[in-house]
Motif scaffolding. Structure first.
Motif, PDB file in Angstrom:
ATOM      1  N   CYS A   1      39.560  44.657  48.308  1.00 23.94           N
ATOM      2  CA  CYS A   1      39.138  45.052  46.962  1.00 23.94           C
ATOM      3  C   CYS A   1      40.352  45.379  46.090  1.00 23.94           C
ATOM      4  N   MET A   2      40.382  44.801  44.887  1.00 27.06           N
ATOM      5  CA  MET A   2      41.522  45.019  43.996  1.00 27.06           C
ATOM      6  C   MET A   2      41.090  45.612  42.657  1.00 27.06           C
ATOM      7  N   CYS A   3      39.864  46.140  42.610  1.00 28.45           N
ATOM      8  CA  CYS A   3      39.299  46.536  41.321  1.00 28.45           C
ATOM      9  C   CYS A   3      40.005  47.731  40.705  1.00 28.45           C
TER      10      CYS A   3
ATOM     11  N   VAL B   1      33.120  30.976  43.990  1.00 29.70           N
ATOM     12  CA  VAL B   1      32.839  32.362  44.389  1.00 29.70           C
ATOM     13  C   VAL B   1      33.328  33.377  43.361  1.00 29.70           C
ATOM     14  N   CYS B   2      34.103  32.949  42.395  1.00 24.86           N
ATOM     15  CA  CYS B   2      34.645  33.916  41.422  1.00 24.86           C
ATOM     16  C   CYS B   2      33.582  34.293  40.390  1.00 24.86           C
ATOM     17  N   PRO B   3      33.348  35.600  40.219  1.00 23.62           N
ATOM     18  CA  PRO B   3      32.277  36.030  39.318  1.00 23.62           C
ATOM     19  C   PRO B   3      32.568  35.778  37.839  1.00 23.62           C
ATOM     20  N   THR B   4      33.807  35.438  37.495  1.00 25.57           N
ATOM     21  CA  THR B   4      34.092  35.197  36.074  1.00 25.57           C
ATOM     22  C   THR B   4      34.399  33.729  35.774  1.00 25.57           C
TER      23      THR B   4
ATOM     24  N   LEU C   1      46.140  26.291  35.938  1.00 27.69           N
ATOM     25  CA  LEU C   1      45.054  26.540  34.979  1.00 27.69           C
ATOM     26  C   LEU C   1      44.204  27.733  35.443  1.00 27.69           C
ATOM     27  N   PHE C   2      43.846  27.710  36.731  1.00 33.58           N
ATOM     28  CA  PHE C   2      43.033  28.806  37.278  1.00 33.58           C
ATOM     29  C   PHE C   2      43.735  30.144  37.049  1.00 33.58           C
ATOM     30  N   TYR C   3      45.012  30.208  37.412  1.00 36.33           N
ATOM     31  CA  TYR C   3      45.707  31.491  37.332  1.00 36.33           C
ATOM     32  C   TYR C   3      46.091  31.867  35.908  1.00 36.33           C
TER      33      TYR C   3
ATOM     34  N   HIS D   1      44.017  31.350  33.495  1.00 39.18           N
ATOM     35  CA  HIS D   1      42.746  31.953  33.078  1.00 39.18           C
ATOM     36  C   HIS D   1      42.619  33.389  33.606  1.00 39.18           C
ATOM     37  N   LYS D   2      42.887  33.561  34.900  1.00 40.20           N
ATOM     38  CA  LYS D   2      42.662  34.878  35.505  1.00 40.20           C
ATOM     39  C   LYS D   2      43.696  35.903  35.070  1.00 40.20           C
ATOM     40  N   LEU D   3      44.977  35.496  34.988  1.00 45.12           N
ATOM     41  CA  LEU D   3      46.047  36.489  34.858  1.00 45.12           C
ATOM     42  C   LEU D   3      46.704  36.542  33.490  1.00 45.12           C
TER      43      LEU D   3
ATOM     44  N   ALA E   1      40.843  38.349  33.379  1.00 45.78           N
ATOM     45  CA  ALA E   1      39.531  37.777  33.696  1.00 45.78           C
ATOM     46  C   ALA E   1      39.234  37.957  35.175  1.00 45.78           C
ATOM     47  N   CYS E   2      40.141  38.606  35.887  1.00 41.30           N
ATOM     48  CA  CYS E   2      39.890  38.927  37.291  1.00 41.30           C
ATOM     49  C   CYS E   2      39.360  40.347  37.348  1.00 41.30           C
ATOM     50  N   VAL E   3      38.246  40.538  38.063  1.00 46.43           N
ATOM     51  CA  VAL E   3      37.694  41.884  38.190  1.00 46.43           C
ATOM     52  C   VAL E   3      37.988  42.487  39.567  1.00 46.43           C
ATOM     53  N   GLY E   4      38.841  41.797  40.325  1.00 42.09           N
ATOM     54  CA  GLY E   4      39.327  42.356  41.579  1.00 42.09           C
ATOM     55  C   GLY E   4      38.340  42.390  42.722  1.00 42.09           C
ATOM     56  N   CYS E   5      37.321  41.540  42.680  1.00 41.07           N
ATOM     57  CA  CYS E   5      36.259  41.610  43.693  1.00 41.07           C
ATOM     58  C   CYS E   5      36.714  41.180  45.084  1.00 41.07           C
ATOM     59  N   GLY E   6      37.818  40.441  45.151  1.00 40.85           N
ATOM     60  CA  GLY E   6      38.354  40.029  46.456  1.00 40.85           C
ATOM     61  C   GLY E   6      37.694  38.796  47.046  1.00 40.85           C
ATOM     62  N   ARG E   7      36.790  38.160  46.305  1.00 39.76           N
ATOM     63  CA  ARG E   7      36.100  36.999  46.892  1.00 39.76           C
ATOM     64  C   ARG E   7      37.065  35.852  47.169  1.00 39.76           C
ATOM     65  N   CYS E   8      37.981  35.593  46.217  1.00 38.41           N
ATOM     66  CA  CYS E   8      38.920  34.495  46.463  1.00 38.41           C
ATOM     67  C   CYS E   8      39.761  34.796  47.705  1.00 38.41           C
ATOM     68  N   VAL E   9      40.031  36.088  47.924  1.00 37.60           N
ATOM     69  CA  VAL E   9      40.872  36.463  49.068  1.00 37.60           C
ATOM     70  C   VAL E   9      40.177  36.133  50.393  1.00 37.60           C
TER      71      VAL E   9
ATOM     72  N   ASN F   1      45.108  33.004  46.589  1.00 40.64           N
ATOM     73  CA  ASN F   1      44.183  33.919  45.933  1.00 40.64           C
ATOM     74  C   ASN F   1      44.934  34.842  44.987  1.00 40.64           C
ATOM     75  N   VAL F   2      44.181  35.597  44.212  1.00 41.47           N
ATOM     76  CA  VAL F   2      44.793  36.450  43.207  1.00 41.47           C
ATOM     77  C   VAL F   2      45.820  37.400  43.823  1.00 41.47           C
ATOM     78  N   TYR F   3      45.523  37.884  45.019  1.00 41.01           N
ATOM     79  CA  TYR F   3      46.451  38.822  45.643  1.00 41.01           C
ATOM     80  C   TYR F   3      47.788  38.145  45.979  1.00 41.01           C
TER      81      TYR F   3
HETATM   82  S1  SF4 Z   1      39.398  38.724  42.913  1.00 36.58           S
HETATM   83 FE1  SF4 Z   1      39.375  36.487  42.868  1.00 36.58          FE
HETATM   84  S2  SF4 Z   1      37.226  35.946  42.952  1.00 36.58           S
HETATM   85 FE2  SF4 Z   1      37.333  38.113  42.343  1.00 36.58          FE
HETATM   86  S3  SF4 Z   1      37.365  38.105  40.111  1.00 36.58           S
HETATM   87 FE3  SF4 Z   1      39.479  38.077  40.780  1.00 36.58          FE
HETATM   88  S4  SF4 Z   1      40.010  35.887  40.799  1.00 36.58           S
HETATM   89 FE4  SF4 Z   1      37.800  36.016  40.777  1.00 36.58          FE
END
Ligand code: SF4
Ligand code: SF4
Ligand code: SF4
Ligand code: SF4
Ligand code: SF4
Lengths: 259, 353
Positions: free
Chosen positions: B135-137, B241-244, B294-296, B298-300, B311-319, B327-329
């Motif tokens: 979890c990275m929220c 799997v990414c919620p955003t 492009l993905f990163y 968007h997220k970062l 745009a990353c909410v830290g849910c850890g799904r990509c991880v 993954n984001v981490y």
């Molecule tokens: S942790 Fe990964 S899956 Fe979750 S919101 Fe961030 S980029 Fe998307």
């Protein structure tokens, strides 16, 4: 016959006939299929076949004899659009998994010096080894939904856009717990989508029967499986089962990349 | 904002009353260690002992594959069959933040009626959670919620402290007010604060998201992207799997025997080969590394410049999902010059051997 209807021929070379059979299995849609198109030739279902000019030819099976090479060339000359129908026609099928040298050895083992009178066998190849192919529809056998969608689009003069994606996409739509991440050698990332991720849905790894997905990354998956402790020969075998002649390409590239 | 208390033993009774005319979605077990949101009728199937579901709740608003309308030469018939009255129970702060991001996105410049209608008919009943190592929220400041929910349940041993976040949430409470207690004791407040403090300490991940927009810019040509591109399987799982992630593809599905077509819509993924393909066969992002950029971005990066937060909410799904550790981490840490032990790092050493 209706002049507005597209003239279609369905042909079978070497394969299990499963893809052609799939068409006959579209029971609810059969009448619509025959209403929408003028099926000129389809040996599996009718005897009054006409071999003339065609708008679309669906060719199932791989090429394994000299006669088939001639037949295929003839189809190409008569048809405006040729479709590689199913895995064998698209990549050569399970029967194309051996390299030329291995094929010769295997052939020798089984047939020895037996004289072939009817036609001369050749190593199994996808149809695009001999003719230009306009469209591909992989699958072993092709999926019903996939076929009906494809067929309807082609009839409307708008074949589906090429949009390569692997089994993993549908597998995620189906919210499966990923097998590869649990150390099971799933070939989903390397395999063309279209089956509905049926194996992972039942907790079984994909063995690649839809053939290689365009844009896939076999090098990465190969090393990933190796790192997960699988035997190199076992990985090669698994990856080559359904990848036909496309595997040769992969190992060539792989040799270069791993130097 | 109103806060009330609910005895845990009264939870199912309350859920039964509010869910009479709605599809009730809640987390259930999919495999020994994975959960999914599912429509349920039997509340005993609810499993709140989870961190993240395989797919995020975006699937409840916009299914992975659905029909938008049917079209013929003369007629257009919209299809909103994915819209129904829904309640999502047990959704965590990260996913609520993701819905708020989706809300903004789908109403910002163009109103997307398929999302809007589904969202307007959905009640969000959040639930507290406890972080695991992915979890990275806290780094994305999405570990607590102030908006985006109708009710939010915080688990305090034998009671729930329930935050009422909207008038629709308040209406739910009014269906059976006698179940709720408006007087929180000092002890309750103390328990609540203590839980919050302990949870804050339980996070093991720390990512410097503030630095990411600049680092993305500075390292846009960095070799890191080649390494990632080398390993990426172009499988699309991370975006699914990414919620955003909200990209979609639209396809014509003509109906055999009829003179009309269904126009359907499915989730798309920027990591797939032809994502940036256009008519005429041109492809602007043929390389996997370009697609990952492009993905990163968007997220970062780009979302931060537009909306002030990642745009990353830290849910850890990509991880937990990417088979090759992209993954984001790991990407943020590498952008920040930290060594990370990943498959993609090891692969890059292997192939250059
Ligand atoms: S942790 Fe990964 S899956 Fe979750 S919101 Fe961030 S980029 Fe998307
Ligand atoms: S189980 Fe197989 S097909 Fe499904 S996501 Fe994992 S690797 Fe892909
Ligand atoms: S082996 Fe793979 S491609 Fe074939 S049916 Fe199973 S999941 Fe689909
Ligand atoms: S990322 Fe944060 S909000 Fe989401 S499950 Fe983990 S701790 Fe809860
Ligand atoms: S980054 Fe990972 S999950 Fe995403 S497409 Fe590449 S391999 Fe798949």
């Amino acid at each position: 016959m209706n002049k507005d209807k597209l003239k279609i021929g369905i042909y079978e070379l070497t394969g299990c006939a499963g893809c052609a059979l799939l068409i006959t299995d579209c029971e609810m849609e059969l009448i619509d299929i025959f209403n929408a198109a003028d099926i000129q030739s389809f040996l599996m279902v009718k005897s009054d076949n006409i071999e003339g000019e065609l708008d679309i030819a669906l060719v199932e099976g791989s090429v394994t004899t000299e006669n088939e090479i001639e037949e295929l060339k003839d189809i190409r000359e008569r048809a405006k659009v040729v479709v590689a129908f199913g895995l064998c026609a698209s990549v050569g099928g399970i029967q194309a998994r051996f390299g030329n040298k291995e094929w010769k050895e295997n052939y020798q083992k089984i047939y020895g010096d037996m004289e072939m009178t009817h036609t001369k066998p050749v190593q199994s190849k996808p149809i695009d080894a001999y003719i230009d192919v306009d469209l591909y529809l992989p699958g072993c056998p092709v999926g019903k939904e996939q076929f009906l969608h494809f067929f309807t689009r082609v009839l409307k003069g708008a074949p589906p856009e090429k949009y390569p994606r692997p089994v993993c996409v549908t597998c995620k739509y189906n919210e499966n717990d990923c097998l590869l991440n649990k150390g099971i050698p799933c070939l989903g990332p390397l395999t063309a989508d279209g089956c509905g991720s049926i194996c992972p849905n039942h907790n079984l790894p994909c063995t690649g029967c839809w053939g290689p997905a365009e844009g896939a990354n076999p090098t990465s998956e190969y090393f990933l499986l190796k790192e997960k402790g699988f035997d190199i020969e076992a990985i090669k075998k698994r990856m080559s089962n359904y990848s036909g002649t496309k595997l040769a390409e992969f190992f060539e590239q792989f040799k270069k990349e791993s130097k | 904002m109103k806060i009330v208390k609910l005895k845990k033993t009264n939870l199912f009774l309350f859920l039964e009353i509010i869910s009479k005319e709605a599809d009730f979605w809640a987390p259930v077990k999919k495999s020994p260690d994975k959960h999914i949101f599912e429509v349920i009728e039997d509340f005993s199937k609810i499993n709140l002992d989870y961190t993240r579901t395989i797919l995020p709740p975006k699937k409840i608003m916009l299914p992975s594959d659905f029909n938008m309308f049917q079209a013929s030469n003369t007629k257009y018939t919209p299809d909103f069959s994915h819209v129904s009255k829904k309640i999502i129970f047990g959704i965590h702060p990260c996913d609520i933040h993701a819905l708020v991001i989706m809300d903004k996105f789908y109403s910002h410049e163009y109103n997307d009626p398929y999302y809007q209608k589904a969202r307007d008919n959905t009640l969000i009943l959040g639930h507290s959670c406890w972080p695991d190592e992915y979890c990275m929220c806290k780094s994305t400041h999405t570990h607590v919620v102030k908006e985006g929910y109708d009710l939010f349940f915080t688990d305090l041993e034998d009671t729930y402290v329930v935050w009422i976040g909207s008038s629709r949430g308040d209406d739910l409470i009014r269906l059976k007010p006698e179940l709720f207690d408006e007087d929180l004791t000092d002890k309750d407040i103390q328990n609540f604060s203590q839980r919050r403090e302990e949870r804050d300490k339980a996070f093991t991940n720390d990512i410097n998201f503030e630095a990411m927009p600049d680092l993305m810019e500075l390292k846009y040509q960095n070799l890191l992207w080649d390494k990632l591109g080398e390993a990426c399987l172009a499988c699309g799982s991370c975006t699914n799997v990414c919620p955003t992630c909200n990209c979609y593809n639209v396809e014509d599905k003509p109906i055999l025997g009829k003179n009309c077509s269904n126009i359907s819509r499915c989730w798309d993924s920027c990591t797939l080969e032809n994502y940036s393909g256009v008519a005429g066969g041109e492809n602007f992002r043929e390389k996997r590394s370009d697609r990952l950029k492009l993905f990163y971005t968007h997220k970062l990066q780009s979302y931060i410049s537009k909306y002030g937060k990642p745009a990353c909410v830290g849910c850890g799904r990509c991880v937990v999902t990417c088979p090759v550790d992209i993954n984001v981490y790991t990407v943020s840490k590498s952008l920040d010059n930290e060594e990370v032990d990943t498959f993609w790092n090891r692969l890059s050493k292997e192939v250059t051997k």
